[in-house]
Design an enzyme around this catalytic site. Structure first.
Site, PDB file in Angstrom:
ATOM      1  N   HIS A 125     -12.852 142.411  71.206  1.00 27.57           N
ATOM      2  CA  HIS A 125     -12.420 142.879  72.521  1.00 27.57           C
ATOM      3  C   HIS A 125     -13.665 143.341  73.272  1.00 27.57           C
ATOM      4  CE1 HIS A 125     -10.779 145.126  75.723  1.00 27.57           C
ATOM      5  NE2 HIS A 125     -10.965 146.315  75.165  1.00 27.57           N
ATOM      6  N   CYS A 170      -5.298 146.928  74.808  1.00 28.56           N
ATOM      7  CA  CYS A 170      -6.418 146.006  74.558  1.00 28.56           C
ATOM      8  C   CYS A 170      -6.270 145.251  73.243  1.00 28.56           C
ATOM      9  CB  CYS A 170      -7.728 146.776  74.576  1.00 28.56           C
ATOM     10  SG  CYS A 170      -8.007 147.604  76.150  1.00 28.56           S
ATOM     11  N   ASN A 224     -14.332 145.220  80.998  1.00 32.31           N
ATOM     12  CA  ASN A 224     -13.248 145.281  80.013  1.00 32.31           C
ATOM     13  C   ASN A 224     -11.950 144.813  80.687  1.00 32.31           C
ATOM     14  OD1 ASN A 224     -11.083 146.134  78.456  1.00 32.31           O
ATOM     15  ND2 ASN A 224     -12.021 148.084  77.874  1.00 32.31           N
TER      16      ASN A 224
END
Ligand code: UT7
Length: 331
Positions: A257, A116, A287
């Site tokens: 993020h 990520c 996500n």
């Protein structure tokens, strides 16, 4: 910080998400959960996932085309393509597939894996080539299709992830619009978020045994990763701001993020950045790993929220564990 006088600007962005939508209600038929639990604990309402006929490379290609179009440059102008992903179509890398599909004949292309944090790590990697004068125009893509690796029977993780791609075009510019950055890794905590390889012995002959296997499903210790994020992300943003020589008041947008709305809220609270300056679109996409930052950036730019000259503080965090922050001016 930059001694060469050469720098870069982000001059275009684009994104792509698959058509198929999984809502929280859909998930209640797979695991013991509820829309109420998912939305209050994460802020997520739905996520997109690729169908049987779609691929990571297709999504990344679409995002790249949109970014090139905004930047008004052609694929042949590109010197370098970096694909930040942990879920390539080909374990040898998917960046070259995108180089070929775009017809970016002069560009060298490679994958970069930092989960990520991939987009931020990719931005900083691209900047090194540009500040040294080696490459002038770079396409950076963050793309992931974690739906391929989610354990759809694990309610702690299957509610979180979605698929997507985001891209930016970077061009050499002076003064440098990447104002500061800071990157970190802590491999000793890697077991808290893994997508590991698992093998079986395969006997080739009485003397030779090799291993053959595949990847398991995503495992995450959610509580530990949550703690890590809310502790480390504010700190690393402060360090990047210090390197950029700007104060938190000068930040126009906080672009984290998109892991969990509670993490976005906790980090912005710690930094005393008002929620009106926090970019968030995770309610629609969940996500999306390396894609989440450029995906949210693209939406904010195209909606007219983010304007040329705005200062953006961005931070990626996740498996590795890895985390990193970058401060840049848009456009
Ligand atoms: O991109 C990489 C970065 N990743 C992240 O940033 C993820 C960070 N972690 C998180 O966002 C959160 O830890 C989660 C959203 C994954 C979990 O939220 P939480 O508030 O930390 O929940 P928890 O794990 O502490 O679980 C609380 C309770 C447990 O039940 P008991 O033991 O209290 O009875 C869980 O079993 O909630 C239960 N639970 C659920 N209940 C309904 C866990 N998942 C679910 C679910 N639906 N989907």
């Amino acid at each position: 910080m930059n001694q060469t006088g050469l720098g870069l600007a982000i001059i275009g962005c684009g994104s792509a998400t698959p058509q198929e939508v999984i809502t929280n209600d859909h998930l209640t038929s797979l695991v013991d959960t509820s829309d109420e639990w998912i939305s209050t604990r994460t802020g997520i309402r739905s996520r997109r996932v690729i169908s049987e006929t779609e691929s990571l490379s297709q999504l990344a290609h679409q995002a790249a085309i949109a970014a090139l179009d905004m930047a008004k440059i052609t694929p042949a102008d590109l010197d370098l393509i970096i694909l930040a992903t942990s879920t390539p179509d080909d374990l040898f890398g998917s960046a070259n597939q995108i180089q070929a599909s775009l017809g970016a004949t002069h560009a060298v292309a490679f994958d970069l894996t930092a989960a990520c944090s991939g987009f931020v790590f990719g931005l900083v990697t691209a900047a090194q080539f540009m500040r040294t004068g080696v490459y002038r125009r770079v396409l950076l893509i963050g793309a992931d299709v974690l739906s391929r690796w989610v354990d759809w029977s694990d309610r702690g993780t299957c509610i979180l992830f979605g698929d997507g791609a985001g891209a930016v075009v970077l061009e050499q510019r002076s003064p440098d619009q990447l104002l500061g950055f800071e990157l970190r890794s802590n491999g000793s905590q890697r077991q808290d978020l893994t997508l590991g390889y698992q093998s079986q012995p395969q006997i080739l002959s009485p003397e030779i045994t090799v291993q053959q296997g595949g990847y398991t499903k995503i495992f995450m210790n959610g509580k530990e990763v949550y703690k890590f994020a809310v502790q480390q992300v504010p700190e690393i943003i402060e360090k990047a701001l210090f390197r950029a020589n700007i104060t938190v008041d000068q930040v126009d947008w906080l672009l984290l993020h998109q892991a969990n709305q509670r993490i976005l809220d906790a980090v912005s609270d710690r930094l005393k950045i008002p929620s009106s300056k926090v970019l968030s679109n995770l309610r629609h996409y969940g996500n999306t790993s390396a894609a989440s930052i450029p995906l949210a950036l693209d939406e904010a730019v195209r909606s007219g929220k983010v304007k040329p000259g705005d200062v953006i503080a961005t931070a990626g965090f996740g498996a590795g564990l890895t985390w990193g922050a970058a401060i840049f001016k848009w456009g």
